[in-house]
Design a protein around this motif. Structure first.
Motif, short mmCIF file in Angstrom:
data_model
loop_
_atom_site.label_atom_id
_atom_site.label_comp_id
_atom_site.label_asym_id
_atom_site.label_seq_id
_atom_site.Cartn_x
_atom_site.Cartn_y
_atom_site.Cartn_z
N CYS A 1 -7.79 -2.59 -3.84
CA CYS A 1 -7.59 -3.98 -4.25
C CYS A 1 -8.41 -4.96 -3.41
O CYS A 1 -8.78 -6.04 -3.87
CB CYS A 1 -6.12 -4.36 -4.17
N ALA A 2 -8.71 -4.57 -2.18
CA ALA A 2 -9.46 -5.45 -1.28
C ALA A 2 -10.96 -5.36 -1.52
O ALA A 2 -11.71 -6.26 -1.09
CB ALA A 2 -9.14 -5.09 0.17
N LEU A 3 -11.43 -4.33 -2.19
CA LEU A 3 -12.86 -4.16 -2.45
C LEU A 3 -13.32 -5.06 -3.59
O LEU A 3 -12.54 -5.48 -4.44
CB LEU A 3 -13.14 -2.69 -2.80
N GLU B 1 0.22 -8.90 1.31
CA GLU B 1 -0.03 -8.80 2.75
C GLU B 1 -0.76 -7.51 3.10
O GLU B 1 -1.56 -7.47 4.05
CB GLU B 1 1.28 -8.90 3.54
N ARG B 2 -0.50 -6.46 2.34
CA ARG B 2 -1.19 -5.19 2.58
C ARG B 2 -2.67 -5.31 2.19
O ARG B 2 -3.55 -4.80 2.87
CB ARG B 2 -0.51 -4.07 1.80
N VAL B 3 -2.92 -6.00 1.07
CA VAL B 3 -4.31 -6.21 0.64
C VAL B 3 -5.05 -7.08 1.65
O VAL B 3 -6.20 -6.80 2.01
CB VAL B 3 -4.34 -6.87 -0.76
N GLN B 4 -4.40 -8.13 2.13
CA GLN B 4 -5.04 -9.03 3.10
C GLN B 4 -5.37 -8.30 4.39
O GLN B 4 -6.39 -8.61 5.04
CB GLN B 4 -4.14 -10.24 3.36
N LYS B 5 -4.55 -7.35 4.78
CA LYS B 5 -4.85 -6.58 5.99
C LYS B 5 -6.17 -5.84 5.83
O LYS B 5 -7.00 -5.82 6.75
CB LYS B 5 -3.72 -5.59 6.26
N TRP B 6 -6.37 -5.25 4.66
CA TRP B 6 -7.62 -4.53 4.43
C TRP B 6 -8.79 -5.48 4.27
O TRP B 6 -9.91 -5.17 4.69
CB TRP B 6 -7.48 -3.61 3.22
N GLU C 1 -1.91 3.01 1.12
CA GLU C 1 -3.02 2.36 1.83
C GLU C 1 -4.31 2.43 1.02
O GLU C 1 -5.11 1.49 1.03
CB GLU C 1 -3.22 2.99 3.21
N VAL C 2 -4.52 3.53 0.31
CA VAL C 2 -5.70 3.62 -0.55
C VAL C 2 -5.63 2.55 -1.64
O VAL C 2 -6.63 1.88 -1.94
CB VAL C 2 -5.82 5.02 -1.17
#
Length: 214
Positions: A139-141, A44-49, A133-134
């Protein structure tokens, strides 16, 4: 802690130099794991980014870090100026995301004025101190381009595609073209007597090839 006169071990019952562990447990390349992913981030944290990155369009999102926090004589040859990354910036229709944790607004503005390239930033992200957060952003990049610093190690430990530029020598990666500790990290070298141009062009070509195969 070390001082100019050496390390003080008087308080310790035992001590072992850090790289002695590698000599004992990683003394052959065949002993390294096929995957260097040691860390994970809640989805969920990755999806937010990813949702935040989607606002920049559908083009691949590439994180950029060009300078180590360590400005000592040993690390200086491993860092670059942002303008040295122009071959990467010119390599395709990409979106570039700032991963430089120190004050670099003047450099980003200089780049924009010089070549009309934009490096996007998240002003609410404390890159230097907010590791959770970093990690989620990494992971989102789609890929990370970085000098040899904590961003390289962090992104590699998360298992993402990392393209790092380096000057020799490279004891931690044994001067290989990849990081055996984090095999998703490819390494591109320049010689001490040359600019970053050739190295960056090779790196950019490998990055584009990797993105094309996704």
């Amino acid at each position: 802690p070390e001082t100019d006169t050496g390390a003080d071990y008087s308080f310790a019952d035992y001590q072992i130099p850090l790289m002695s562990l590698a000599q004992l447990y990683r003394n052959d390349l065949s002993h390294f794991p096929l995957s260097g992913q040691y860390l994970s981030v809640p989805e969920e944290r990755v999806q937010k980014w990813k949702s935040r990155l989607d606002k920049f369009g559908e083009r691949p999102k590439i994180g950029l870090c060009w300078r180590s926090f360590n400005s000592g004589w040993y690390k200086r040859p491993f860092s670059a100026d942002l303008l040295d990354l122009i071959p990467v910036l010119e390599s395709g229709p990409l979106v570039f995301i700032n991963l430089q944790g120190d004050d670099c607004k003047a450099e980003i503005e200089e780049l924009k004025n010089f070549n009309k390239f934009t490096v996007c930033e998240f002003d609410d992200l404390d890159i230097k101190n907010d590791a959770k957060e970093v990690a989620a952003l990494l992971c989102a990049l789609d890929a990370v381009v970085s000098c040899r610093c904590w961003i390289t190690a962090f992104a590699g430990a998360l298992g993402g595609p990392v393209f790092t530029f380096s000057a020799p020598f490279n004891a931690q990666m044994f001067d290989l073209n990849y990081d055996p500790w984090a095999p998703s990290t490819q390494v591109f070298y320049r010689e001490y007597d040359e600019t970053w141009d050739r190295c960056m062009r090779k790196l950019a070509a490998a990055m584009i090839k990797s993105l094309d195969t996704k």
